[in-house]
Scaffold this motif. Structure first.
Motif, PDB file in Angstrom:
ATOM      1  N   ALA A 144       0.824  -1.212   0.000  1.00  0.00           N
ATOM      2  CA  ALA A 144       0.000   0.000   0.000  1.00  0.00           C
ATOM      3  C   ALA A 144       0.857   1.261   0.000  1.00  0.00           C
ATOM      4  O   ALA A 144       0.419   2.316  -0.457  1.00  0.00           O
ATOM      5  N   THR A 145       2.088   1.165   0.505  1.00  0.00           N
ATOM      6  CA  THR A 145       2.931   2.363   0.571  1.00  0.00           C
ATOM      7  C   THR A 145       3.619   2.655  -0.763  1.00  0.00           C
ATOM      8  O   THR A 145       4.183   3.725  -0.946  1.00  0.00           O
ATOM      9  N   LEU A 146       3.601   1.683  -1.688  1.00  0.00           N
ATOM     10  CA  LEU A 146       4.327   1.882  -2.946  1.00  0.00           C
ATOM     11  C   LEU A 146       3.523   2.746  -3.908  1.00  0.00           C
ATOM     12  O   LEU A 146       2.303   2.626  -3.976  1.00  0.00           O
ATOM     13  N   PRO A 147       4.204   3.611  -4.670  1.00  0.00           N
ATOM     14  CA  PRO A 147       3.482   4.506  -5.583  1.00  0.00           C
ATOM     15  C   PRO A 147       2.868   3.724  -6.741  1.00  0.00           C
ATOM     16  O   PRO A 147       3.463   2.764  -7.233  1.00  0.00           O
ATOM     17  N   GLY A 148       1.671   4.145  -7.138  1.00  0.00           N
ATOM     18  CA  GLY A 148       1.030   3.549  -8.315  1.00  0.00           C
ATOM     19  C   GLY A 148       0.328   2.239  -8.044  1.00  0.00           C
ATOM     20  O   GLY A 148      -0.136   1.580  -8.971  1.00  0.00           O
ATOM     21  N   LEU A 149       0.259   1.824  -6.785  1.00  0.00           N
ATOM     22  CA  LEU A 149      -0.420   0.566  -6.463  1.00  0.00           C
ATOM     23  C   LEU A 149      -1.677   0.831  -5.637  1.00  0.00           C
ATOM     24  O   LEU A 149      -1.682   1.718  -4.783  1.00  0.00           O
ATOM     25  N   ARG A 150      -2.698   0.066  -5.886  1.00  0.00           N
ATOM     26  CA  ARG A 150      -3.874   0.119  -5.015  1.00  0.00           C
ATOM     27  C   ARG A 150      -4.501  -1.264  -4.928  1.00  0.00           C
ATOM     28  O   ARG A 150      -4.263  -2.122  -5.781  1.00  0.00           O
ATOM     29  N   LEU A 151      -5.319  -1.442  -3.876  1.00  0.00           N
ATOM     30  CA  LEU A 151      -6.001  -2.710  -3.655  1.00  0.00           C
ATOM     31  C   LEU A 151      -6.992  -2.978  -4.787  1.00  0.00           C
ATOM     32  O   LEU A 151      -7.681  -2.065  -5.249  1.00  0.00           O
ATOM     33  N   ALA A 152      -7.065  -4.227  -5.245  1.00  0.00           N
ATOM     34  CA  ALA A 152      -7.973  -4.578  -6.341  1.00  0.00           C
ATOM     35  C   ALA A 152      -9.416  -4.639  -5.858  1.00  0.00           C
ATOM     36  O   ALA A 152      -9.686  -4.941  -4.697  1.00  0.00           O
ATOM     37  N   GLU A 153     -10.329  -4.360  -6.755  1.00  0.00           N
ATOM     38  CA  GLU A 153     -11.751  -4.540  -6.460  1.00  0.00           C
ATOM     39  C   GLU A 153     -12.129  -5.989  -6.768  1.00  0.00           C
ATOM     40  O   GLU A 153     -11.398  -6.680  -7.469  1.00  0.00           O
ATOM     41  N   PRO A 154     -13.306  -6.426  -6.283  1.00  0.00           N
ATOM     42  CA  PRO A 154     -13.728  -7.799  -6.590  1.00  0.00           C
ATOM     43  C   PRO A 154     -13.747  -8.031  -8.108  1.00  0.00           C
ATOM     44  O   PRO A 154     -14.243  -7.193  -8.852  1.00  0.00           O
ATOM     45  N   GLY A 155     -13.166  -9.122  -8.531  1.00  0.00           N
ATOM     46  CA  GLY A 155     -13.214  -9.476  -9.955  1.00  0.00           C
ATOM     47  C   GLY A 155     -12.307  -8.666 -10.854  1.00  0.00           C
ATOM     48  O   GLY A 155     -12.314  -8.858 -12.069  1.00  0.00           O
ATOM     49  N   GLU A 156     -11.510  -7.769 -10.272  1.00  0.00           N
ATOM     50  CA  GLU A 156     -10.771  -6.849 -11.143  1.00  0.00           C
ATOM     51  C   GLU A 156      -9.673  -7.540 -11.954  1.00  0.00           C
ATOM     52  O   GLU A 156      -9.385  -7.127 -13.084  1.00  0.00           O
ATOM     53  N   PHE A 157      -9.054  -8.587 -11.413  1.00  0.00           N
ATOM     54  CA  PHE A 157      -8.032  -9.301 -12.198  1.00  0.00           C
ATOM     55  C   PHE A 157      -8.677  -9.937 -13.429  1.00  0.00           C
ATOM     56  O   PHE A 157      -8.163  -9.836 -14.542  1.00  0.00           O
ATOM     57  N   THR A 158      -9.825 -10.588 -13.212  1.00  0.00           N
ATOM     58  CA  THR A 158     -10.512 -11.245 -14.328  1.00  0.00           C
ATOM     59  C   THR A 158     -11.066 -10.203 -15.300  1.00  0.00           C
ATOM     60  O   THR A 158     -11.067 -10.408 -16.508  1.00  0.00           O
ATOM     61  N   ARG A 159     -11.521  -9.074 -14.751  1.00  0.00           N
ATOM     62  CA  ARG A 159     -12.007  -8.006 -15.620  1.00  0.00           C
ATOM     63  C   ARG A 159     -10.892  -7.517 -16.548  1.00  0.00           C
ATOM     64  O   ARG A 159     -11.102  -7.269 -17.728  1.00  0.00           O
ATOM     65  N   ARG A 160      -9.697  -7.402 -15.978  1.00  0.00           N
ATOM     66  CA  ARG A 160      -8.563  -6.976 -16.813  1.00  0.00           C
ATOM     67  C   ARG A 160      -8.235  -8.043 -17.856  1.00  0.00           C
ATOM     68  O   ARG A 160      -7.894  -7.724 -18.997  1.00  0.00           O
ATOM     69  N   ALA A 161      -8.345  -9.309 -17.458  1.00  0.00           N
ATOM     70  CA  ALA A 161      -8.106 -10.392 -18.421  1.00  0.00           C
ATOM     71  C   ALA A 161      -9.100 -10.256 -19.581  1.00  0.00           C
ATOM     72  O   ALA A 161      -8.741 -10.409 -20.754  1.00  0.00           O
ATOM     73  N   PHE A 162     -10.363  -9.934 -19.247  1.00  0.00           N
ATOM     74  CA  PHE A 162     -11.365  -9.711 -20.298  1.00  0.00           C
ATOM     75  C   PHE A 162     -10.988  -8.502 -21.144  1.00  0.00           C
ATOM     76  O   PHE A 162     -10.983  -8.569 -22.385  1.00  0.00           O
ATOM     77  N   GLU A 163     -10.658  -7.396 -20.483  1.00  0.00           N
ATOM     78  CA  GLU A 163     -10.378  -6.175 -21.236  1.00  0.00           C
ATOM     79  C   GLU A 163      -9.121  -6.302 -22.091  1.00  0.00           C
ATOM     80  O   GLU A 163      -8.987  -5.635 -23.113  1.00  0.00           O
ATOM     81  N   ASN A 164      -8.206  -7.191 -21.693  1.00  0.00           N
ATOM     82  CA  ASN A 164      -7.006  -7.421 -22.499  1.00  0.00           C
ATOM     83  C   ASN A 164      -7.179  -8.563 -23.496  1.00  0.00           C
ATOM     84  O   ASN A 164      -6.197  -9.039 -24.082  1.00  0.00           O
ATOM     85  N   GLY A 165      -8.416  -9.028 -23.657  1.00  0.00           N
ATOM     86  CA  GLY A 165      -8.682 -10.039 -24.690  1.00  0.00           C
ATOM     87  C   GLY A 165      -8.250 -11.447 -24.329  1.00  0.00           C
ATOM     88  O   GLY A 165      -8.187 -12.318 -25.199  1.00  0.00           O
ATOM     89  N   LYS A 166      -7.964 -11.708 -23.045  1.00  0.00           N
ATOM     90  CA  LYS A 166      -7.571 -13.069 -22.640  1.00  0.00           C
ATOM     91  C   LYS A 166      -8.780 -13.991 -22.523  1.00  0.00           C
ATOM     92  O   LYS A 166      -8.650 -15.213 -22.648  1.00  0.00           O
ATOM     93  N   LEU A 167      -9.919 -13.405 -22.203  1.00  0.00           N
ATOM     94  CA  LEU A 167     -11.141 -14.172 -21.972  1.00  0.00           C
ATOM     95  C   LEU A 167     -12.303 -13.436 -22.610  1.00  0.00           C
ATOM     96  O   LEU A 167     -12.291 -12.204 -22.640  1.00  0.00           O
ATOM     97  N   ASP A 168     -13.315 -14.164 -23.100  1.00  0.00           N
ATOM     98  CA  ASP A 168     -14.543 -13.451 -23.438  1.00  0.00           C
ATOM     99  C   ASP A 168     -15.431 -13.430 -22.185  1.00  0.00           C
ATOM    100  O   ASP A 168     -15.062 -13.996 -21.150  1.00  0.00           O
ATOM    101  N   LEU A 169     -16.575 -12.759 -22.281  1.00  0.00           N
ATOM    102  CA  LEU A 169     -17.387 -12.590 -21.068  1.00  0.00           C
ATOM    103  C   LEU A 169     -17.924 -13.909 -20.535  1.00  0.00           C
ATOM    104  O   LEU A 169     -18.022 -14.111 -19.323  1.00  0.00           O
ATOM    105  N   THR A 170     -18.274 -14.836 -21.425  1.00  0.00           N
ATOM    106  CA  THR A 170     -18.794 -16.122 -20.938  1.00  0.00           C
ATOM    107  C   THR A 170     -17.683 -16.890 -20.219  1.00  0.00           C
ATOM    108  O   THR A 170     -17.948 -17.589 -19.242  1.00  0.00           O
ATOM    109  N   GLU A 171     -16.456 -16.744 -20.687  1.00  0.00           N
ATOM    110  CA  GLU A 171     -15.329 -17.410 -20.018  1.00  0.00           C
ATOM    111  C   GLU A 171     -15.049 -16.766 -18.658  1.00  0.00           C
ATOM    112  O   GLU A 171     -14.748 -17.454 -17.682  1.00  0.00           O
ATOM    113  N   ALA A 172     -15.166 -15.443 -18.617  1.00  0.00           N
ATOM    114  CA  ALA A 172     -14.967 -14.742 -17.345  1.00  0.00           C
ATOM    115  C   ALA A 172     -16.049 -15.162 -16.340  1.00  0.00           C
ATOM    116  O   ALA A 172     -15.761 -15.426 -15.171  1.00  0.00           O
ATOM    117  N   GLU A 173     -17.278 -15.266 -16.816  1.00  0.00           N
ATOM    118  CA  GLU A 173     -18.365 -15.714 -15.933  1.00  0.00           C
ATOM    119  C   GLU A 173     -18.076 -17.133 -15.434  1.00  0.00           C
ATOM    120  O   GLU A 173     -18.369 -17.482 -14.281  1.00  0.00           O
TER     121      GLU A 173
END
Ligand SMILES: Nc1nc2c(c(=O)[nH]1)N(C=O)[C@@H](CNc1ccc(C(=O)N[C@@H](CCC(=O)O)C(=O)O)cc1)CN2
Ligand SMILES: Nc1nc2c(ncn2[C@@H]2O[C@H](COP(=O)(O)OP(=O)(O)OP(=O)(O)O)[C@@H](O)[C@H]2O)c(=O)[nH]1
Length: 442
Positions: free
Chosen positions: A98-127
């Motif tokens: 938390a003390t490091l610059p540019g970092l913050r705690l993730a929200e629920p599902g945010e890692f998977t959301r990023r995977a979706f937004e980066n084209g790693k998964l489609d929405l049905t796969e994320a679900e």
């Protein structure tokens, strides 16, 4: 661009090992700050000391692992800290991050959301990632894994491609027509659209098995007061979930237990005994809820007290339909139990356990019949159903359209409805809703 996020990926609380995951452009520098050493090679687990970058306090001897973009779960730079799962270790590391610059705690599902937004998964796969984490039975796990592997998304993307080709055909007809074309869709495209509308109808007409498999089959135990409904629920659940008493009208509110019947998830509900003369308004409300639950249940277990045979409670008899398993309970006390072969009753004693295995087998059979997934993937969410229904309606409208321009517009709408399921088109408004239900760290 994206900030860098971090979260505990494993369950909170004391554990053998806890994994903290960091994703984003600063993941590598965060790791360097904690180790004070050069970064390890990607995808190679390394044992290293972690220290608080401000105080130099030792935090853990941890196994660390790094992935470089785009070859990671999120498609970003990712670092995993595999820690000793002590509370002070985890909180020390989280506080240091938390003390490091540019970092913050993730929200629920945010890692998977990023995977979706980066084209790693489609929405049905994320679900499906969320479904896999929630899966409590083998059948649920199988369905989630299949969907996570892209089976559902591929089906919908394939349909969408067919529509894209049909649309190109219709648009070509519009462009090259000398005059306004009479009629709507050209004969060559008609069977494509009609065929797809038929396939979607068949896909929708699956008795909701994919959705039910996600949520559990609802089985309601119904019967007269004192028939032994609560005793039966407890016997099936193998614990004292519901209060059992010799007083009629004990159960008022609905008591639910979750069961795994042969790999199928079941939500078994005990309901208030049905009777005309309720003792008070609380029982009356209980009976109203019991009837409501019986009406909405996928399967009913109608329990009769075998000691009163041949008399059977008429209110319970009334509820019997093809989704009902009839049970004669208290057979340990009853002598003549062979009186109503027409109801094919299962003879049980909640007290001695006699017949419970046969009842479990019968309920497993019902569950398999309602939930088993075939070779084709099933839709698993109301969201999918709504979009597919919309898609099909647009296709039917296209077939009836008086002008090719109107047909083209309907086909575009149909295609967009499919695209929203996989997240290929306008989904911004959907994402918050979908990822909100994920756990932190996923
Ligand atoms: N430690 C750990 N275990 C985990 C996960 C994780 O993130 N970390 N997972 C997370 O939920 C699941 C595994 N899922 C993963 C999916 C993709 C990639 C990945 O690195 N993908 C790259 C490279 C693919 C490859 O090498 O074949 C990519 O897609 O480009 C990693 C994990 C379950 N177990
Ligand atoms: N001998 C015998 N008694 C049973 C059996 N099952 C239940 N009982 C008894 O019957 C009484 C009523 O049982 P419950 O399970 O509370 O019945 P219920 O249908 O849930 O009753 P309500 O909550 O009033 O609707 C209790 O005294 C139980 O111990 C059984 O198989 N054999």
């Amino acid at each position: 661009m994206f900030t860098t996020i971090y979260a505990l990926a494993t369950a909170p609380g004391r554990s053998g090992v806890a994994v903290v995951r960091i994703s984003g452009p600063e993941a590598g520098s965060a790791l360097a700050a904690l180790t004070g050493r050069p970064l390890p090679a990607p995808r190679r687990a390394v044992l290293t000391k972690l220290r608080d970058p401000r105080s130099g306090d030792a935090l853990d001897d941890a196994l660390v692992l790094r992935f470089t973009a785009p070859a990671s779960f999120t498609g970003e730079d990712v670092v995993e800290l595999h820690l000793h799962g002590g509370r002070a270790v985890v909180s020390g590391v989280i506080e240091a991050l938390a003390t490091l610059p540019g970092l913050r705690l993730a929200e629920p599902g945010e890692f998977t959301r990023r995977a979706f937004e980066n084209g790693k998964l489609d929405l049905t796969e994320a679900e499906a990632v969320a479904d896999l984490i929630d899966a409590e039975t083998n059948a649920q796990r199988r369905q989630a894994l299949r969907q996570m592997g892209g089976a559902l998304g591929r089906l919908y993307d394939g349909w969408r491609e067919r529509l894209t080709r049909a649309l190109a055909h219709i648009e070509a007809d519009i462009d090259f027509a000398e005059d306004d074309l009479p009629g709507g869709v050209a004969d060559a495209v008609r069977p494509v659209i009609a065929g797809l509308a038929g396939e979607i109808a068949a896909h929708l007409d699956d008795g909701g098995r994919g959705e039910r498999l996600r949520e559990g089959l609802h089985i309601a135990i119904v019967g007269a007061p004192n028939a032994g409904k609560s005793s039966l629920l407890n016997a099936l659940a193998r614990r004292d979930a519901a209060i059992v008493s010799a007083r009629a009208g004990t159960t008022r509110d609905i008591i639910e237990v979750h069961l795994d019947l042969g790999g199928y998830p079941v939500v078994l509900a005990d309901t208030a005994g049905l009777r005309e003369a309720a003792a008070d308004e609380v029982e009356e409300e209980g009976i109203r809820r019991a009837r409501d639950r019986a009406a909405r249940a996928d399967v009913k277990v109608a329990v009769f007290d075998a000691t009163t045979l041949p008399d059977l409670d008429p209110a319970t008899l009334d509820l019997i339909d093809r989704d009902t398993v009839v049970v004669f309970n208290k057979t340990d006390l009853a002598t003549a139990t062979d009186l109503r072969p027409d109801l094919s009753p299962i003879l049980v004693s909640a007290r001695t356990g006699a017949g419970l295995k046969a009842l479990e087998e019968k309920l497993t059979e019902f569950s398999a019949d309602r939930l088993a997934i075939g070779s084709a993937p099933s839709l698993t969410r109301a969201r999918h159903r709504a979009a597919l229904t919309e898609c099909r309606e647009s296709l039917l409208r296209a077939l009836d359209a008086p002008l090719p321009e109107l047909a083209a517009e309907d086909v575009r709408l149909a295609s967009r409805a499919l695209g929203r399921i996989t997240g290929r088109v306008d989904v911004e408004d959907l994402l918050d809703v979908i990822f909100r239900d994920f756990c932190i760290g996923k």
